[in-house]
Enzyme design. Structure first.
Site, PDB file in Angstrom:
ATOM      1  N   SER A  51       1.546   0.323  -8.232  1.00 38.60           N
ATOM      2  CA  SER A  51       0.824   1.443  -7.630  1.00 38.60           C
ATOM      3  C   SER A  51       1.755   2.259  -6.740  1.00 38.60           C
ATOM      4  CB  SER A  51      -0.391   0.952  -6.847  1.00 38.60           C
ATOM      5  OG  SER A  51      -0.019   0.015  -5.861  1.00 38.60           O
ATOM      6  N   GLU A  52       2.683   1.590  -6.026  1.00 36.45           N
ATOM      7  CA  GLU A  52       3.719   2.304  -5.277  1.00 36.45           C
ATOM      8  C   GLU A  52       5.035   1.533  -5.307  1.00 36.45           C
ATOM      9  OE1 GLU A  52       0.322   4.602  -3.539  1.00 36.45           O
ATOM     10  OE2 GLU A  52       0.630   2.449  -3.800  1.00 36.45           O
ATOM     11  N   THR A  53       6.122   2.298  -5.281  1.00 35.10           N
ATOM     12  CA  THR A  53       7.464   1.755  -5.122  1.00 35.10           C
ATOM     13  C   THR A  53       8.056   2.362  -3.860  1.00 35.10           C
ATOM     14  OG1 THR A  53       7.751   1.514  -7.508  1.00 35.10           O
ATOM     15  CG2 THR A  53       9.751   1.536  -6.169  1.00 35.10           C
TER      16      THR A  53
END
Length: 298
Positions: A51-53
């Site tokens: 979902s996020e890096t």
């Protein structure tokens, strides 16, 4: 046999808002992102498909200890709670940030939304906590037209109480339902929801209930941001402070001691818990655990 490129990037896969692997919300952390272009960061985020890096690099503004950026598989975002907890966990666990059993460690992160103060509490060696300090937020009710469109996308009745509001911190919409059954049965039309959120400039939609799995929790929630590449987020730290602030403003937390706990992700098999403290400056807190580490070749 092709030789791997020189100077690979170290990457870490971390589960945040949990102390159990394969729970909470996963984020990939790139702790040495200096020199990466925006395009490369977006490609990496798309490749790992979390979902996020989170990408960490030296600060470029006064008063910041380092720079932190967050990318979904589709876009760069202004704020991400779980990937921040994951990033600080990596820096602590690898010894880049030195902590003490005797005192708290305070860092200032340069982010797209400004300087983000973070407190690392490692006074308990078995349970370190990372706390993000966020500004207070205000709430704006949706118009009748916005509300009808949103509830239709969510498959909810045209009447919910309290009425949906959008917060000033992330531009997330908060929508209440009566109980856990209604929350777990929710089946949004993600295509329509993504179009509506994009048109209105909303980051995401948080649907919550004060009916909870655990007696010590104050709310259970689900979070949708399909236009950002996140159909459903397992655990969303950055919406937690606005949600608890809204509940407090509505008088629904009277007599409840801070910090409070929010539940999320159980229906996805990735249960996570976020703590929120509104005693002074609003803060959200979480823990994390490393699942994998490796090398990434560009």
């Amino acid at each position: 046999m092709t030789r791997p490129p020189a100077n690979p990037l170290q990457v870490y896969w971390v589960d945040a808002f949990t102390r159990d692997r394969f729970r909470g919300n996963a984020a990939v952390v790139v702790p040495q992102a200096e020199g990466l272009t925006d395009e490369q960061m977006q490609l990496i985020a798309r490749e790992v498909n979390c979902s996020e890096t989170a990408f960490i690099s030296p600060a470029t503004v006064p008063g910041a200890d380092m720079r932190l950026r967050w990318f979904t598989p589709k876009i760069e975002v202004d704020l991400c709670g779980h990937a921040t907890v994951a990033a600080l966990h990596v820096l602590v666990s690898t010894g880049v940030i030195k902590t003490s059993l005797e005192s708290l460690q305070i860092m200032h992160l340069q982010t797209r939304s400004g300087i983000l103060p973070v407190t690392i509490d490692a006074t308990d060696p078995e349970a370190s906590w990372i706390w993000l300090s966020l500004p207070p937020c205000q709430f704006q009710p949706l118009s009748q037209e916005q509300g009808r469109g949103l509830l239709a996308c969510l498959g909810l009745s045209s009447q919910v109480e309290p009425e949906p509001v959008v917060d000033s911190l992330n531009r997330d919409v908060l929508v209440a339902v009566d109980n856990l059954s209604s929350l777990s049965d929710l089946q949004p039309d993600f295509t329509s929801l993504g179009h509506l959120a994009s048109q209105q400039g909303w980051r995401g939609i948080c649907v919550y209930s004060q009916d909870t799995l655990e007696v010590d929790s104050v709310a259970h929630l689900r979070f949708f941001a399909p236009h950002c590449g996140i159909t459903e987020d397992p655990v969303t730290g950055s919406v937690s402070v606005p949600l608890v602030s809204f509940l407090q403003q509505k008088g629904q937390l009277e007599g409840v001691a801070m910090p409070v706990t929010l539940e999320q992700g159980d229906g996805l098999g990735r249960s996570g818990r976020v703590r929120v403290d509104l005693s002074e400056q609003p803060q959200l807190g979480g823990q994390a655990i490393t699942v994998m580490q490796g090398e990434l070749y560009l």
